[in-house]
Design an enzyme around this catalytic site. Structure first.
Site, PDB file in Angstrom:
ATOM      1  N   ASP A  37       0.812  -1.222   0.000  1.00 49.40           N
ATOM      2  CA  ASP A  37       0.000   0.000   0.000  1.00 49.40           C
ATOM      3  C   ASP A  37       0.843   1.268   0.000  1.00 49.40           C
ATOM      4  OD1 ASP A  37      -2.192  -1.736   0.173  1.00 49.40           O
ATOM      5  OD2 ASP A  37      -2.040  -1.781   2.363  1.00 49.40           O
ATOM      6  N   GLY A  39       1.464   3.081  -2.499  1.00 52.03           N
ATOM      7  CA  GLY A  39       1.050   4.008  -3.550  1.00 52.03           C
ATOM      8  C   GLY A  39       1.580   3.570  -4.917  1.00 52.03           C
ATOM      9  N   GLY A  41      -0.030   1.823  -7.195  1.00 47.14           N
ATOM     10  CA  GLY A  41      -1.037   2.023  -8.235  1.00 47.14           C
ATOM     11  C   GLY A  41      -1.001   3.434  -8.775  1.00 47.14           C
ATOM     12  N   ASN A  62      -5.308 -10.133  -3.801  1.00 49.64           N
ATOM     13  CA  ASN A  62      -4.905  -9.595  -2.486  1.00 49.64           C
ATOM     14  C   ASN A  62      -4.424  -8.153  -2.642  1.00 49.64           C
ATOM     15  OD1 ASN A  62      -2.591 -10.354  -3.879  1.00 49.64           O
ATOM     16  ND2 ASN A  62      -1.595 -11.344  -2.148  1.00 49.64           N
ATOM     17  N   GLY A  64      -4.520  -4.272  -3.758  1.00 47.47           N
ATOM     18  CA  GLY A  64      -5.534  -3.242  -3.969  1.00 47.47           C
ATOM     19  C   GLY A  64      -4.791  -1.984  -4.340  1.00 47.47           C
ATOM     20  N   HIS A  65      -4.837  -1.620  -5.592  1.00 46.34           N
ATOM     21  CA  HIS A  65      -4.042  -0.485  -6.084  1.00 46.34           C
ATOM     22  C   HIS A  65      -4.990   0.654  -6.451  1.00 46.34           C
ATOM     23  CE1 HIS A  65      -0.433  -3.257  -7.221  1.00 46.34           C
ATOM     24  NE2 HIS A  65      -0.778  -3.340  -5.954  1.00 46.34           N
ATOM     25  N   ARG A 171       1.354 -29.082  -8.195  1.00 55.47           N
ATOM     26  CA  ARG A 171       1.106 -29.473  -9.590  1.00 55.47           C
ATOM     27  C   ARG A 171      -0.134 -30.327  -9.776  1.00 55.47           C
ATOM     28  NH1 ARG A 171       6.591 -32.021  -9.336  1.00 55.47           N
ATOM     29  NH2 ARG A 171       5.838 -31.874  -7.214  1.00 55.47           N
ATOM     30  N   THR A 327      -7.349  -1.139   1.015  1.00 55.07           N
ATOM     31  CA  THR A 327      -8.056  -1.013  -0.263  1.00 55.07           C
ATOM     32  C   THR A 327      -8.799  -2.305  -0.601  1.00 55.07           C
ATOM     33  OG1 THR A 327      -6.248   0.415  -0.959  1.00 55.07           O
ATOM     34  CG2 THR A 327      -7.699  -0.348  -2.694  1.00 55.07           C
ATOM     35  N   VAL A 443       2.406  14.017  -2.758  1.00 57.67           N
ATOM     36  CA  VAL A 443       1.863  14.987  -1.794  1.00 57.67           C
ATOM     37  C   VAL A 443       0.334  14.949  -1.749  1.00 57.67           C
ATOM     38  CG1 VAL A 443       3.862  16.529  -1.785  1.00 57.67           C
ATOM     39  CG2 VAL A 443       2.069  16.835  -3.520  1.00 57.67           C
TER      40      VAL A 443
HETATM   41  P1  GDP Z   1      -0.768   0.345  -3.488  1.00 61.52           P
HETATM   42  O1  GDP Z   1      -1.333  -0.949  -3.006  1.00 61.52           O
HETATM   43  O2  GDP Z   1       0.712   0.429  -3.300  1.00 61.52           O
HETATM   44  O3  GDP Z   1      -1.174   0.695  -4.883  1.00 61.52           O
HETATM   45  O4  GDP Z   1      -1.389   1.472  -2.531  1.00 61.52           O
HETATM   46  P2  GDP Z   1      -2.942   1.602  -2.103  1.00 61.52           P
HETATM   47  O5  GDP Z   1      -3.665   2.208  -3.248  1.00 61.52           O
HETATM   48  O6  GDP Z   1      -3.464   0.344  -1.518  1.00 61.52           O
HETATM   49  O7  GDP Z   1      -2.816   2.613  -0.882  1.00 61.52           O
HETATM   50  C1  GDP Z   1      -2.262   3.872  -1.015  1.00 61.52           C
HETATM   51  C2  GDP Z   1      -3.312   4.892  -0.574  1.00 61.52           C
HETATM   52  O8  GDP Z   1      -2.700   6.159  -0.477  1.00 61.52           O
HETATM   53  C3  GDP Z   1      -4.434   5.070  -1.563  1.00 61.52           C
HETATM   54  O9  GDP Z   1      -5.603   5.439  -0.880  1.00 61.52           O
HETATM   55  C4  GDP Z   1      -3.943   6.200  -2.458  1.00 61.52           C
HETATM   56  O10 GDP Z   1      -5.002   6.897  -3.082  1.00 61.52           O
HETATM   57  C5  GDP Z   1      -3.256   7.054  -1.444  1.00 61.52           C
HETATM   58  N1  GDP Z   1      -2.093   7.830  -1.900  1.00 61.52           N
HETATM   59  C6  GDP Z   1      -1.126   7.479  -2.787  1.00 61.52           C
HETATM   60  N2  GDP Z   1      -0.159   8.431  -2.824  1.00 61.52           N
HETATM   61  C7  GDP Z   1      -0.532   9.385  -1.937  1.00 61.52           C
HETATM   62  C8  GDP Z   1       0.075  10.602  -1.482  1.00 61.52           C
HETATM   63  O11 GDP Z   1       1.167  11.000  -1.906  1.00 61.52           O
HETATM   64  N3  GDP Z   1      -0.610  11.309  -0.513  1.00 61.52           N
HETATM   65  C9  GDP Z   1      -1.814  10.882  -0.009  1.00 61.52           C
HETATM   66  N4  GDP Z   1      -2.395  11.616   0.927  1.00 61.52           N
HETATM   67  N5  GDP Z   1      -2.390   9.751  -0.415  1.00 61.52           N
HETATM   68  C10 GDP Z   1      -1.758   9.003  -1.356  1.00 61.52           C
HETATM   69  P1  IMO Z   2      -0.826  -4.188  -2.297  1.00 62.88           P
HETATM   70  O1  IMO Z   2      -0.438  -4.672  -3.678  1.00 62.88           O
HETATM   71  C1  IMO Z   2      -0.916  -4.821   2.016  1.00 62.88           C
HETATM   72  C2  IMO Z   2      -0.682  -8.991   3.413  1.00 62.88           C
HETATM   73  C3  IMO Z   2      -1.938  -9.434   4.127  1.00 62.88           C
HETATM   74  C4  IMO Z   2      -1.353 -10.463   5.087  1.00 62.88           C
HETATM   75  C5  IMO Z   2      -0.268 -11.125   4.234  1.00 62.88           C
HETATM   76  C6  IMO Z   2      -0.701 -12.410   3.568  1.00 62.88           C
HETATM   77  O2  IMO Z   2      -2.143  -3.508  -2.265  1.00 62.88           O
HETATM   78  O3  IMO Z   2       0.275  -3.419  -1.664  1.00 62.88           O
HETATM   79  P2  IMO Z   2      -2.333 -12.993   1.552  1.00 62.88           P
HETATM   80  O4  IMO Z   2      -3.793 -12.712   1.351  1.00 62.88           O
HETATM   81  O5  IMO Z   2      -1.468 -12.445   0.477  1.00 62.88           O
HETATM   82  O6  IMO Z   2      -2.064 -14.444   1.825  1.00 62.88           O
HETATM   83  O7  IMO Z   2      -1.956 -12.227   2.922  1.00 62.88           O
HETATM   84  O8  IMO Z   2       0.085 -10.184   3.237  1.00 62.88           O
HETATM   85  N1  IMO Z   2      -0.879  -8.411   2.056  1.00 62.88           N
HETATM   86  C7  IMO Z   2      -0.916  -7.111   1.793  1.00 62.88           C
HETATM   87  N2  IMO Z   2      -0.854  -6.036   2.609  1.00 62.88           N
HETATM   88  N3  IMO Z   2      -0.993  -4.648   0.684  1.00 62.88           N
HETATM   89  C8  IMO Z   2      -1.040  -5.697  -0.154  1.00 62.88           C
HETATM   90  O9  IMO Z   2      -1.026  -5.571  -1.488  1.00 62.88           O
HETATM   91  C9  IMO Z   2      -1.020  -7.002   0.400  1.00 62.88           C
HETATM   92  N4  IMO Z   2      -1.052  -8.239  -0.132  1.00 62.88           N
HETATM   93  C10 IMO Z   2      -0.955  -9.091   0.891  1.00 62.88           C
HETATM   94  O10 IMO Z   2      -2.543  -8.363   4.811  1.00 62.88           O
HETATM   95  O11 IMO Z   2      -0.700  -9.797   6.143  1.00 62.88           O
HETATM   96 MG    MG Z   3      -2.840  -1.644  -1.746  1.00 64.03          MG
END
Ligand code: GDP
Ligand code: IMO
Ligand code: MG
Length: 453
Positions: A37, A39, A41, A62, A64-65, A171, A327, A443
């Site tokens: 998470d 950022g 995505g 798993n 969420g971007h 497999r 996400t 930002v």
């Molecule tokens: P990812 O899994 O790496 O793609 O990240 P996620 O989308 O799950 O979580 C990142 C969260 O931070 C999302 O809600 C984005 O919209 C938000 N986000 C990303 N970059 C920034 C930033 O620079 N500032 C703020 N405030 N939010 C951000």
């Molecule tokens: P993104 O791509 C945050 C974490 C789960 C759990 C562990 C194993 O959005 O950054 P799983 O379902 O993969 O077997 O869970 O990994 N986890 C993540 N945490 N962002 C993710 O993906 C994650 N994908 C898996 O919360 O701790």
């Molecule tokens: Mg995410």
């Protein structure tokens, strides 16, 4: 692209994009340096217009971007985050585990919002996550939660990821996307798998796999996905040979890597740049630019050690300001100060050539900012090495340095020079500690809230 598909990324508005986009025949990658998470995505979306294809190589639903464009938020799980750019090919590579039902729902969901998905293709060698994998994931977590009087669950997303990768390694009980081509072969495959799966599901008290019923449920989904099936290895090599450029989109993140993360509190795939080759068929030497993404602080969802976790008002403040809720699952994320020991380890393992520092805006208003620069071990000595083993990491204490905070709102700042002095000091400190250039600063969540160069 349809008329209401958003446009206007930093990359298309004149700011230099991170990475080395567009170089003919080259590939770049975006990978998470923390526990997910970061950022990724958003950054993929910012960079995508400079590439011909965006490729997922690991993980599954798993992930969420999030991508935010002009106030419209898109949450992508299996579809690459380049999908919002017209003319960019979206590829789900062989290393991804694909829930075909969830994928079709995701396609329908974003098409209803005006996004064209005709450029999305899927590796015929990607393994499938089927409903019984999700039941198995849930049951395993439940069993671990009650094991030995102590909760030992991993805190998975319950998307069936672990069981699907386990079947891939086994497999004999695996199903691949290519198996969706022939309905008769698919039902035969499910019949062959059922005895072993049902012994396991029965032991957990979960409903059995019924091959005919599942094949019938999958048929409409298979029909939708069949035209998208490809040998993506040849496809990607063909693109590179033709002078096209590719952007790899890491899912999950380095500290969740099955080999290099905080095992056993990890996911089940190779989440780093090291996973690109096996998960896509493109050799590592083709990937010239590797952008590691890290938040200006640390978060984690699920169980497992997190040395800098805060259980106080500062942690709550980060969670609220950063809207730190998952996400994929909506779970509140654990929040804490930036762990630079972990970040430097992640830069090293990925061979990151640059870093994107995200969510800097969330830290404004703290009088002081703390960063972890070493770990104190149980015997009182300190180390600057990360300990990628859950038990070892649980027993350390973070050693902090304190930097002055910044009060100003930075969400409208468009250049690094325009940031408050203390924000720049913070970035400079991180840059010199991890040893690679910070090419991008986030930002705000919007595509436009990206400082590059
Ligand atoms: P990812 O899994 O790496 O793609 O990240 P996620 O989308 O799950 O979580 C990142 C969260 O931070 C999302 O809600 C984005 O919209 C938000 N986000 C990303 N970059 C920034 C930033 O620079 N500032 C703020 N405030 N939010 C951000
Ligand atoms: P993104 O791509 C945050 C974490 C789960 C759990 C562990 C194993 O959005 O950054 P799983 O379902 O993969 O077997 O869970 O990994 N986890 C993540 N945490 N962002 C993710 O993906 C994650 N994908 C898996 O919360 O701790
Ligand atoms: Mg995410």
């Amino acid at each position: 692209m349809t008329s209401d598909t958003p446009t206007g990324s930093a990359a298309t508005t004149g700011a230099p994009a991170p990475g080395a986009p567009g170089a003919p025949g080259s590939a770049a990658a975006v990978v998470g340096l923390q526990w997910g998470d970061e950022g990724k995505g958003k950054l993929i979306d910012v960079m995508a217009s400079g590439f011909d294809a965006v490729v997922r190589f690991n993980g599954g639903a798993n992930a969420g971007h999030s991508v935010v464009i002009g106030g419209r938020r898109f949450a992508l799980h299996l579809i690459p985050s380049g999908i919002l750019h017209e003319g960019v090919l979206s590829v789900i590579g062989n290393g991804v585990v694909v829930d075909p039902i969830a994928l079709v729902e995701e396609i329908d969901g974003i098409e209803q919002r005006g996004v064209d998905t005709s450029n999305l293709v899927l590796s015929e060698r990607a393994h499938l996550v089927l409903p019984y994998h999700i039941r198995e994931d849930e049951q395993r977590e439940r069993a671990l939660a009650g094991a030995g009087g102590r909760d030992r669950s991993i805190g998975t997303t319950k998307r069936g990821i672990g069981p699907a990768y386990a079947d891939k390694a086994l497999r004999s009980t695996a199903v691949r996307a290519g198996d969706l081509r022939d309905p008769d072969a698919l039902v035969a495959r499910l019949r062959a798998i059922a005895p072993a799966k049902n012994a396991l599901l029965g032991a957990f008290g979960a409903p059995p796999l019924e091959p005919e019923a599942l094949a019938a449920e999958l048929e409409p989904v298979a029909e939708r996905l069949r035209p998208r099936l490809r040998d993506t290895t040849y496809l990607l090599h063909g693109l590179l040979a033709g002078g096209r450029s590719i952007l790899f989109e890491g899912a999950n993140a380095t500290l969740l890597d099955v080999d290099h993360g905080t095992y056993p509190f990890v996911t089940s795939s190779g989440t780093t740049a090291l996973g690109i080759s096996s998960g896509s068929g493109v050799p590592a030497q083709r990937v010239g630019s590797i952008v590691g993404v890290m938040k200006a602080y640390t978060t984690r969802v699920g169980a497992g050690p997190m040395p800098t976790e805060l259980h106080d008002a500062d942690g709550d403040r980060i969670r609220e300001r950063g809207n730190e809720f998952g996400t994929t699952t909506g779970r509140p994320r654990r929040c804490g100060w930036l762990d630079l020991v972990a970040a430097r380890y992640a830069v090293m393992v990925n061979g990151a050539t640059e870093v994107a520092l995200t969510l800097l805006d969330v830290l404004s208003g703290f009088e002081e900012l703390r960063v972890c620069t070493a770990y104190r071990l149980a015997d009182g000595t300190t180390t600057d090495r990360f300990l990628p083993d859950a038990r070892s990491l649980e027993s350390i204490e973070p050693v902090y340095e304190t930097l002055p905070g910044f009060a100003e709102d930075v969400t409208g700042v468009t250049t690094r020079a325009g940031l408050p002095d203390n924000a720049r000091r913070y970035i400079d400190f991180v840059e010199s500690f991890v040893g690679v250039r910070i090419s991008t600063v986030g930002v705000g969540p919007d595509r436009a809230q990206t400082i590059t160069g």
